[in-house]
Each structure stands twice: as C-alpha cells, then as structure tokens.
Scaffold this motif. Structure first.
Motif, PDB file in Angstrom:
ATOM      1  N   MET A 193       1.005  -1.301   0.021  1.00 18.81           N
ATOM      2  CA  MET A 193      -0.157  -0.072  -0.061  1.00 18.81           C
ATOM      3  C   MET A 193       0.713   1.192  -0.034  1.00 18.81           C
ATOM      4  SD  MET A 193      -3.014  -1.327   2.644  1.00 18.81           S
ATOM      5  CE  MET A 193      -3.624   0.353   2.632  1.00 18.81           C
ATOM      6  N   VAL A 194       2.013   1.038   0.543  1.00 18.98           N
ATOM      7  CA  VAL A 194       2.848   2.302   0.568  1.00 18.98           C
ATOM      8  C   VAL A 194       3.577   2.569  -0.673  1.00 18.98           C
ATOM      9  CG1 VAL A 194       5.125   3.162   1.695  1.00 18.98           C
ATOM     10  CG2 VAL A 194       3.450   2.155   3.009  1.00 18.98           C
ATOM     11  N   ILE A 195       3.855   1.576  -1.348  1.00 23.77           N
ATOM     12  CA  ILE A 195       4.459   1.408  -2.650  1.00 23.77           C
ATOM     13  C   ILE A 195       3.417   2.119  -3.638  1.00 23.77           C
ATOM     14  CG2 ILE A 195       5.205   0.323  -4.780  1.00 23.77           C
ATOM     15  CD1 ILE A 195       6.572  -1.520  -2.760  1.00 23.77           C
ATOM     16  N   ALA A 196       2.135   1.828  -3.648  1.00 28.95           N
ATOM     17  CA  ALA A 196       0.960   2.313  -4.249  1.00 28.95           C
ATOM     18  C   ALA A 196       0.891   3.784  -4.258  1.00 28.95           C
ATOM     19  CB  ALA A 196      -0.399   1.502  -4.058  1.00 28.95           C
ATOM     20  N   GLN A 197       1.391   4.442  -2.983  1.00 32.09           N
ATOM     21  CA  GLN A 197       1.089   5.800  -3.029  1.00 32.09           C
ATOM     22  C   GLN A 197       2.080   6.617  -3.942  1.00 32.09           C
ATOM     23  OE1 GLN A 197       1.871   6.862   1.099  1.00 32.09           O
ATOM     24  NE2 GLN A 197      -0.118   6.062   1.755  1.00 32.09           N
ATOM     25  N   GLY A 198       3.112   5.891  -4.585  1.00 32.54           N
ATOM     26  CA  GLY A 198       3.639   6.695  -5.657  1.00 32.54           C
ATOM     27  C   GLY A 198       5.172   7.365  -5.025  1.00 32.54           C
ATOM     28  N   PRO A 199       5.598   8.207  -5.688  1.00 34.00           N
ATOM     29  CA  PRO A 199       6.836   9.007  -5.275  1.00 34.00           C
ATOM     30  C   PRO A 199       6.618   9.481  -3.779  1.00 34.00           C
ATOM     31  CG  PRO A 199       6.337   9.516  -7.651  1.00 34.00           C
ATOM     32  CD  PRO A 199       5.174   8.683  -7.112  1.00 34.00           C
ATOM     33  N   ALA A 247      14.084 -12.435  19.323  1.00 35.19           N
ATOM     34  CA  ALA A 247      14.532 -11.839  18.293  1.00 35.19           C
ATOM     35  C   ALA A 247      13.616 -11.669  17.030  1.00 35.19           C
ATOM     36  CB  ALA A 247      15.921 -12.058  17.910  1.00 35.19           C
ATOM     37  N   GLY A 248      13.075 -12.636  16.834  1.00 34.83           N
ATOM     38  CA  GLY A 248      12.313 -12.679  15.614  1.00 34.83           C
ATOM     39  C   GLY A 248      10.923 -12.077  15.895  1.00 34.83           C
ATOM     40  N   TRP A 249      10.268 -12.075  16.901  1.00 37.08           N
ATOM     41  CA  TRP A 249       9.299 -11.242  17.168  1.00 37.08           C
ATOM     42  C   TRP A 249       9.624  -9.739  17.208  1.00 37.08           C
ATOM     43  CZ3 TRP A 249       4.344 -11.884  16.403  1.00 37.08           C
ATOM     44  CH2 TRP A 249       3.744 -13.055  16.538  1.00 37.08           C
ATOM     45  N   ILE A 250      10.685  -9.524  17.907  1.00 38.04           N
ATOM     46  CA  ILE A 250      11.049  -8.116  17.666  1.00 38.04           C
ATOM     47  C   ILE A 250      11.164  -7.797  16.352  1.00 38.04           C
ATOM     48  CG2 ILE A 250      12.879  -6.437  18.233  1.00 38.04           C
ATOM     49  CD1 ILE A 250      13.320  -7.938  20.994  1.00 38.04           C
ATOM     50  N   TRP A 251      11.848  -8.392  15.261  1.00 35.65           N
ATOM     51  CA  TRP A 251      11.980  -8.219  14.001  1.00 35.65           C
ATOM     52  C   TRP A 251      10.690  -7.812  13.226  1.00 35.65           C
ATOM     53  CZ3 TRP A 251      16.389 -11.037  11.300  1.00 35.65           C
ATOM     54  CH2 TRP A 251      16.612 -10.561  10.087  1.00 35.65           C
ATOM     55  N   LEU A 252       9.717  -8.936  13.726  1.00 29.50           N
ATOM     56  CA  LEU A 252       8.235  -8.581  12.989  1.00 29.50           C
ATOM     57  C   LEU A 252       7.711  -7.528  13.653  1.00 29.50           C
ATOM     58  CD1 LEU A 252       7.052 -12.487  12.993  1.00 29.50           C
ATOM     59  CD2 LEU A 252       7.810 -11.164  11.172  1.00 29.50           C
ATOM     60  N   ILE A 253       7.611  -7.268  14.924  1.00 27.40           N
ATOM     61  CA  ILE A 253       6.812  -6.002  15.283  1.00 27.40           C
ATOM     62  C   ILE A 253       7.642  -4.627  14.767  1.00 27.40           C
ATOM     63  CG2 ILE A 253       6.364  -4.827  17.549  1.00 27.40           C
ATOM     64  CD1 ILE A 253       6.140  -7.619  18.760  1.00 27.40           C
ATOM     65  N   VAL A 254       8.793  -4.558  14.444  1.00 28.86           N
ATOM     66  CA  VAL A 254       9.478  -3.412  14.104  1.00 28.86           C
ATOM     67  C   VAL A 254       9.284  -3.200  12.605  1.00 28.86           C
ATOM     68  CG1 VAL A 254      11.619  -2.469  13.590  1.00 28.86           C
ATOM     69  CG2 VAL A 254      11.284  -3.329  15.778  1.00 28.86           C
ATOM     70  N   GLN A 255       9.168  -4.299  12.054  1.00 30.61           N
ATOM     71  CA  GLN A 255       8.875  -4.351  10.466  1.00 30.61           C
ATOM     72  C   GLN A 255       7.272  -3.901  10.269  1.00 30.61           C
ATOM     73  OE1 GLN A 255      11.166  -4.867   8.402  1.00 30.61           O
ATOM     74  NE2 GLN A 255      10.477  -5.142   6.497  1.00 30.61           N
ATOM     75  N   PHE A 256       6.474  -4.429  11.010  1.00 27.99           N
ATOM     76  CA  PHE A 256       4.999  -4.211  10.915  1.00 27.99           C
ATOM     77  C   PHE A 256       4.914  -2.444  11.340  1.00 27.99           C
ATOM     78  CE2 PHE A 256       0.706  -4.088  12.795  1.00 27.99           C
ATOM     79  CZ  PHE A 256      -0.119  -4.525  11.716  1.00 27.99           C
ATOM     80  N   GLY A 257       5.525  -2.451  12.516  1.00 28.26           N
ATOM     81  CA  GLY A 257       5.479  -0.683  13.116  1.00 28.26           C
ATOM     82  C   GLY A 257       5.916   0.291  11.833  1.00 28.26           C
ATOM     83  N   CYS A 258       7.124  -0.018  11.130  1.00 26.16           N
ATOM     84  CA  CYS A 258       7.441   0.840  10.099  1.00 26.16           C
ATOM     85  C   CYS A 258       6.613   0.841   9.182  1.00 26.16           C
ATOM     86  CB  CYS A 258       8.808   0.193   9.598  1.00 26.16           C
ATOM     87  SG  CYS A 258      10.154   0.527  10.953  1.00 26.16           S
ATOM     88  N   SER A 259       5.817  -0.381   8.748  1.00 28.96           N
ATOM     89  CA  SER A 259       4.792  -0.351   7.445  1.00 28.96           C
ATOM     90  C   SER A 259       3.667   0.639   8.051  1.00 28.96           C
ATOM     91  CB  SER A 259       4.473  -1.783   7.161  1.00 28.96           C
ATOM     92  OG  SER A 259       5.389  -2.401   6.879  1.00 28.96           O
ATOM     93  N   ILE A 260       3.264   0.405   9.049  1.00 26.73           N
ATOM     94  CA  ILE A 260       2.263   1.339   9.551  1.00 26.73           C
ATOM     95  C   ILE A 260       2.574   2.798   9.672  1.00 26.73           C
ATOM     96  CG2 ILE A 260       0.675   1.899  11.518  1.00 26.73           C
ATOM     97  CD1 ILE A 260       0.652  -1.036  12.257  1.00 26.73           C
ATOM     98  N   TYR A 261       3.706   3.025   9.966  1.00 30.14           N
ATOM     99  CA  TYR A 261       4.255   4.466  10.227  1.00 30.14           C
ATOM    100  C   TYR A 261       4.293   5.114   8.926  1.00 30.14           C
ATOM    101  CZ  TYR A 261       7.065   8.601  10.651  1.00 30.14           C
ATOM    102  OH  TYR A 261       7.987   9.725  10.394  1.00 30.14           O
ATOM    103  N   LEU A 262       4.875   4.212   7.707  1.00 27.07           N
ATOM    104  CA  LEU A 262       5.056   4.949   6.565  1.00 27.07           C
ATOM    105  C   LEU A 262       3.691   4.808   5.839  1.00 27.07           C
ATOM    106  CD1 LEU A 262       8.000   2.698   4.891  1.00 27.07           C
ATOM    107  CD2 LEU A 262       8.018   5.620   5.490  1.00 27.07           C
ATOM    108  N   LEU A 263       2.794   4.211   5.939  1.00 21.99           N
ATOM    109  CA  LEU A 263       1.186   4.434   5.364  1.00 21.99           C
ATOM    110  C   LEU A 263       0.674   5.591   5.960  1.00 21.99           C
ATOM    111  CD1 LEU A 263      -0.671   3.127   3.574  1.00 21.99           C
ATOM    112  CD2 LEU A 263      -1.445   1.630   5.474  1.00 21.99           C
ATOM    113  N   CYS A 264       0.661   5.716   7.232  1.00 18.63           N
ATOM    114  CA  CYS A 264       0.014   6.920   7.846  1.00 18.63           C
ATOM    115  C   CYS A 264       0.799   8.148   7.905  1.00 18.63           C
ATOM    116  CB  CYS A 264      -0.278   6.470   9.434  1.00 18.63           C
ATOM    117  SG  CYS A 264      -1.235   5.031   9.684  1.00 18.63           S
ATOM    118  N   SER A 265       1.993   8.202   7.722  1.00 17.00           N
ATOM    119  CA  SER A 265       2.648   9.589   7.728  1.00 17.00           C
ATOM    120  C   SER A 265       2.670  10.135   6.323  1.00 17.00           C
ATOM    121  CB  SER A 265       4.143   9.174   7.998  1.00 17.00           C
ATOM    122  OG  SER A 265       4.923   8.682   7.096  1.00 17.00           O
ATOM    123  N   GLY A 266       2.401   9.333   5.116  1.00 16.02           N
ATOM    124  CA  GLY A 266       2.649   9.750   3.837  1.00 16.02           C
ATOM    125  C   GLY A 266       3.837  10.497   3.511  1.00 16.02           C
ATOM    126  N   VAL A 267       5.075  10.092   4.240  1.00 10.45           N
ATOM    127  CA  VAL A 267       6.300  10.526   3.850  1.00 10.45           C
ATOM    128  C   VAL A 267       6.675  10.977   2.685  1.00 10.45           C
ATOM    129  CG1 VAL A 267       8.826  10.494   4.132  1.00 10.45           C
ATOM    130  CG2 VAL A 267       7.135   9.847   5.894  1.00 10.45           C
TER     131      VAL A 267
END
Length: 85
Positions: free
Chosen positions: A18-24, A65-85
C-alpha cells in the motif's frame, strides 16, 4: 505462535504494498523482495525456536529476536502508510 508470526508478516507485506502504491517518493525497486526475505528470516527464527533439542536460552533468544523483528517491520509499515512521507 508460528501462525501468528505468519499473519503479522502478511499484514506487513500488505501495508508495504500500500505504501508503494502511493507513488513517489516510494519506489518499487527491490522493496517487496527485500521485505519478503526479511520476513522469511524472522519467521525462520520463530520456527527454529520450537526445536526441543536446543537449549532453552537459545530458543528464547530466537523467539524474542524473531518477534522483535516482526513487530518493528510491522510498525514501520504502519508508520510509512500513515505518515505519507
């Protein structure tokens, strides 16, 4: 535990698309493949933490370590989607 990790991984991948679909400034060059490999490594760590022939300390470290990795990846995806950086 393994099913929950797989579901979190799928949600992170969907949000990433969804983040990629937002374009540049988001460009799709290698983004999806990199995330798939990253999430596969995290899921492998969680899967390996279920081995009973390894020590409890090693299994706990892999699981954490596996769960921390997943949570960070998921959190970053949510942040990028909501922020519209």
């Amino acid at each position: 535990m393994k099913i929950a990790a797989a579901l979190v991984s799928i949600l992170a991948l969907v949000l990433g698309r969804m983040v990629i679909a937002q374009g540049p400034p988001f460009t799709p060059h290698g983004y999806f493949v990199r995330d798939v490999i990253s999430l596969l490594i995290a899921n492998a760590m969680i899967w390996l933490s279920q081995r009973s022939d390894w020590s409890l300390r090693t299994r706990a470290q892999l699981l954490g370590a596996g769960w921390i990795w997943l949570i960070v990846q998921f959190g970053c995806s949510i942040y990028l989607l909501c922020s519209g950086v």
